[in-house]
Design an enzyme around this catalytic site. Structure first.
Site, PDB file in Angstrom:
ATOM      1  N   CYS A 266      47.623 -68.341  13.290  1.00  0.00           N
ATOM      2  CA  CYS A 266      47.954 -68.989  14.564  1.00  0.00           C
ATOM      3  C   CYS A 266      48.450 -67.966  15.582  1.00  0.00           C
ATOM      4  CB  CYS A 266      48.925 -70.136  14.341  1.00  0.00           C
ATOM      5  SG  CYS A 266      48.977 -71.303  15.702  1.00  0.00           S
TER       6      CYS A 266
ATOM      7  N   HIS B 173      45.913 -73.389  10.639  1.00  0.00           N
ATOM      8  CA  HIS B 173      46.983 -73.215   9.656  1.00  0.00           C
ATOM      9  C   HIS B 173      46.457 -73.457   8.249  1.00  0.00           C
ATOM     10  CE1 HIS B 173      50.472 -72.827  12.335  1.00  0.00           C
ATOM     11  NE2 HIS B 173      49.772 -73.566  13.163  1.00  0.00           N
TER      12      HIS B 173
ATOM     13  N   GLU C 218      47.908 -72.926   5.533  1.00  0.00           N
ATOM     14  CA  GLU C 218      48.976 -73.454   4.672  1.00  0.00           C
ATOM     15  C   GLU C 218      49.186 -74.942   4.900  1.00  0.00           C
ATOM     16  OE1 GLU C 218      49.369 -71.900   7.411  1.00  0.00           O
ATOM     17  OE2 GLU C 218      51.191 -72.504   8.465  1.00  0.00           O
TER      18      GLU C 218
END
Lengths: 211, 396, 264
Positions: A84, A189, A191
């Site tokens: 990001c 993202h 994650e």
């Protein structure tokens, strides 16, 4: 996988916990890079980033970790994943709230996404969107289209042609994934992107250092 | 209601979607299973898996078992194909039918295996049935969670890391597809088995008025403990192509397994869901919620496998589906509700766009073994009311 | 193509169970009747297994975030046990609260009364953390007398003195990244979302709108996306008391031709 120690740059700007969790769930060890010396034991590094570009850039500089990161990534060739704003920091510059210089590691410039009421385009770009793989990357084949979770108002464009691995479209095309040698950068993202995100992290961890 | 042009399943079927030709994703999953999987390779993976765990523990594997067609086939297959020493584990949900019990006896004696059966506290079961019926329109929470949790506890307790289940859910729904191997783990438990409620949540939904120890059989054990024994929990149907009709014939032939009539199901489907005497009520509730039930499901499977025409299937559905099962009376006793309340509750769980019209319901036929079912332990209305009143206060 | 989002809404209250106080997941009706439905961590893991697109966690005890240690610990645990986008709100009054929550693992922070009281909080937060981290949550009710949809705060108990579309526009102009719009009259009733107000707000702003309040059947989600133009639909009661989960709802939405994530 178990031999890998992934250093997550802790410059107080990013959702560190989720990244740590994600790295550990694919079987690698995660450690926080809070002091310059922390990079030594790491085979891979991750630069997260949440917040306005200028704010993050300043935090990174103030953390005193930049020289150690540069040494590990640019000199020693350890693989680095920017997430990001972490990706955006590696561009040449960003136009978010003024003009800010980036690290220039992946090139390109970070400019704002624009809303388009007629086409139903709203900004920020929030939610799951498909990334088209222009090149293969680890577990992803060229031509594959995969959904990842995005949450941003600014995006990278103009990275060198060979470096663009994945593209996305929101009002305009932008780089969702760029790679320059041992440096991998993603706008979304991983994650937070469940199975697809884990595959991306595994693909990153499979990258070898190039000294 | 929109329906699959191939198998006729309606849009209210859990997780169903339709492609641009109007064919449903379950049909497409079947196509994938039939054409795109290297079953030889999968069988080889199973051979390797069995070899990995064999002979190292008191039991080579743990086989969760109901005595129905799927678990009986699974047990038969493992014993005959691999000669394993399994521990067979049964969770008694409280409604096991007489013919089923005879099947189980016959099966375990013919195969020669150790078998453990666990029957949980009936009073707790009643509370759980009522709460999950009120809040989820499905009274079988204790059964779903017990069947999938209890064997895992036993695996840890007795150090039997390999647990082998039967059918993959990809055969019936799209919570999983055939592209991946379906691990029978906590994620799957949370994805759809437990109706979105863990035992910890259930404790809270019951107002904390139950001994947490009583919820242990319904609690999935912590991943840490399962990892400690090096567990693998898989579906046999990920390694061999699942075919319930063929498999039922095999167990009838090899083990003398006997089918049974089920309420409101065509007699030719006597191999399906014969385990539970509340099955008729289960199917009835499904019809009230979703406008289709067991006959549609069975016909869909046969249509997919080319064993029945859509027209013949339609005829069977029209004749058998959606009738009121006589066993409902016993269910109402067990759960402490009146029929009016039962209907009212079930109808709050309707899945759009289906709208149920109770006035069109016809009575169904009773089963032969009803007399032999235990009627013990009806619910005390005063106890039921505690839960009912709390639920009612929340309705519009 | 950007997919629409199905977002479970988790409301948190602290209650005593087993003689210990803990964070409990609850649902409300008209922001009033509270029912206990489960453990927040357990439910978050369930929603993750059910492929919910993201989670919104709202603390409905009127407790300032900065000193709410149990809540902060719960958020930290939640963020470390699940891999989903997480928005957190309730009791956020100052910029430092944002930093606190983001540090604990939240991806976005939601503000409500504090933004109405001081709209500069929105722009200050956007400047420091980026608009994509800032959700302005707007609760509203129909004022039948004045024939207006009015903004309410403090669990829909106080009239904030603003009309909903107007406030949404001002909030977006101040830098809000998303608007979370909830009809307090429909909350927990299952009668369907307020499509008229949803549509008006969606048309008035250029940021994503998440519509909430009243989902009773899967069709309501479809309506929220198609009719009101919402990018996300958030639901609390819907998933708790029906035989519905995000995967079932998602299939229903997809069958209506709406782009939504389906991967398993």
């Amino acid at each position: 996988m178990s031999a890998l120690t992934v250093g997550i740059v802790n410059y107080r700007s990013g959702n560190i916990r989720s990244v740590v969790n994600a790295v550990e769930s694919v079987g690698a060890r995660a450690r926080l890079v809070s002091e310059p010396g922390d990079t030594d034991a790491c085979s891979h590094l991750i630069l997260p980033g949440v917040g306005a570009f200028g704010f993050c850039a300043e935090k990174l500089t103030r953390s005193g970790l930049l020289p150690a990161i540069e040494q590990s990534v640019l000199i020693e060739g350890k693989p680095l994943l920017g997430i990001c704003v972490g990706m955006q920091l590696m561009a040449d510059f960003s136009e978010e709230l003024g003009r800010h210089a980036g690290l220039g590691w992946v090139g390109g410039m970070v400019t704002g996404l624009h809303h388009d009421a007629e086409r139903g385009i709203r900004v920020p770009h929030v939610g799951w969107d498909d990334v088209l793989f222009k090149q293969s990357l680890g577990l992803f084949a060229e031509g594959e289209s995969v959904d990842f979770y995005f949450d941003h108002s600014f995006a990278l464009q103009g990275a060198a042609l060979g470096h663009e691995v994945g593209t996305c479209h929101h009002g305009r095309d932008f780089s969702a994934i760029v790679r320059r040698g041992n440096i991998l950068a993603v706008q979304f993202h991983p994650e937070k992107s469940q199975t697809a995100g884990m595959r991306l992290i595994e693909s990153f961890l499979a990258m070898q250092p190039n000294a | 209601m929109k329906r699959c042009i191939k198998c006729n399943l309606p849009e209210t079927h859990e997780t169903i979607t339709f492609d641009e030709f109007g064919v449903c994703n379950i049909c497409n999953q079947h196509l994938f299973k039939a054409s795109a999987i290297n079953w030889e390779q999968r069988k080889q993976e199973l051979d390797e898996l069995m070899a990995l765990y064999r002979g190292r523990y008191d039991y080579d594997c743990l086989v969760p078992f109901s005595g129905g067609k799927d678990s009986t086939f699974t047990l038969n297959y493992l014993v005959k194909e691999y000669g394993v020493k399994p521990l067979v584990v049964r969770f008694d949900h409280g409604f096991l039918r007489p013919n089923l019990e005879e099947n189980v006896k016959r099966t375990v004696r013919r195969l020669g295996v150790d078998i453990l059966t666990f029957t949980p506290n009936w009073k707790i079961v009643q509370k759980l049935m009522l709460q999950s019926f009120l809040e989820k329109g499905d009274f079988c929470w204790h059964c779903h969670t017990g069947i999938f949790s209890y064997p895992m506890h036993l695996a840890i307790e007795k150090n039997i890391p390999l647990i082998i289940w039967g059918e993959p859910s990809a055969e019936y729904t799209a919570y999983y597809d055939y592209k991946q191997s379906e691990e029978v783990d906590e994620k799957r438990f949370n994805r759809y088995i437990n109706l979105g409620i863990t035992s910890e949540d259930m404790f809270i939904r019951l107002g904390g008025k139950v001994d947490p120890r009583d919820l242990k059989p319904y609690t999935y054990p912590p991943l840490k403990e399962l990892r400690r024994i090096g567990y693998r929990s898989v579906c046999l149907g990920s390694y061999i192509p699942w075919d319930v009709k063929k498999q039922s014939e095999i167990i009838q032939r090899d083990l003398g397994w006997k089918g049974d009539r089920v309420e409101n199901v065509p007699p030719e489907y006597n191999y399906e869901k014969i385990e539970c005497y509340m099955q008729g009520v289960r199917d009835y509730i499904k019809f009230i919620k979703r406008g289709y039930s067991r006959p549609t499901h069975l016909v869909a499977l046969d249509v997919r496998n080319g064993r029945i025409s859509k027209e013949e299937g339609d005829r069977l559905v029209r004749e058998f589906e959606g009738r009121r099962p006589p066993s409902l009376d016993l269910f109402l006793d067990f759960i402490g509700l009146t029929e009016q309340e039962f209907l009212e509750i079930a109808m709050t769980h309707q899945v759009s766009p289906y709208v149920h019209d109770p006035s069109r319901t016809q009575p169904g036929n009773a089963l032969q073994d009803t007399e032999r079912w235990s009627k013990e332990g009806p619910m005390d209305r005063a106890d039921a009311e505690v839960q009912i009143i709390r639920w009612k206060s929340r309705q519009r | 193509m950007l997919k629409r989002r199905i977002i479970p809404k988790l409301l948190i209250k602290e209650k005593a169970y087993d003689a210990a106080t803990r964070a409990i997941l609850v649902v409300t009706k008209n922001y009033d009747q509270v029912s206990d439905v489960g453990d927040p961590i357990s439910q978050a893991k369930i929603y993750e297994a059910q492929l919910a697109d993201e989670l919104i966690v709202l603390n409905i005890d009127s407790r300032p975030v900065a000193t709410d240690v149990p809540l902060l610990n719960m958020i930290e645990r939640l963020a470390s046990e699940t891999f989903m986008p997480l928005a957190v709100g309730g009791g956020v009054t100052q910029l430092d609260d944002f930093a606190l929550l983001l540090e604990r693992g939240a991806d976005k922070v939601s503000i409500n009364a504090a933004a109405v009281h001081d709209p500069s909080l929105i722009s200050r937060a956007a400047e420091r953390f980026g608009s994509q981290c800032v959700i302005v949550s707007i609760d509203f009710r129909r004022d039948a007398v004045r024939q207006l949809d009015v903004v309410m705060t403090h669990h829909a108990a106080r009239d904030a003195g603003a009309e909903v579309v107007d406030w949404a526009r001002r909030a977006a102009d101040s830098g809000a990244g998303e608007i979370l719009l909830t009809d307090a009259d429909r909350d927990g009733t299952g009668v369907g979302l307020n499509l008229a107000v949803g549509k008006a707000v969606s048309a008035a702003v250029d940021v994503p709108v998440i519509l909430s309040g009243g989902c009773g059947v899967a069709q309501h989600f479809v309506d929220g996306f198609l009719v009101a133009g919402a990018e996300g639909v958030a639901a609390g009661t819907f998933f708790c008391f029906r035989d519905q989960n995000p995967m079932q709802t998602r299939a229903h939405v997809r069958s209506a031709g709406i782009p939504i994530r389906l991967q398993t």
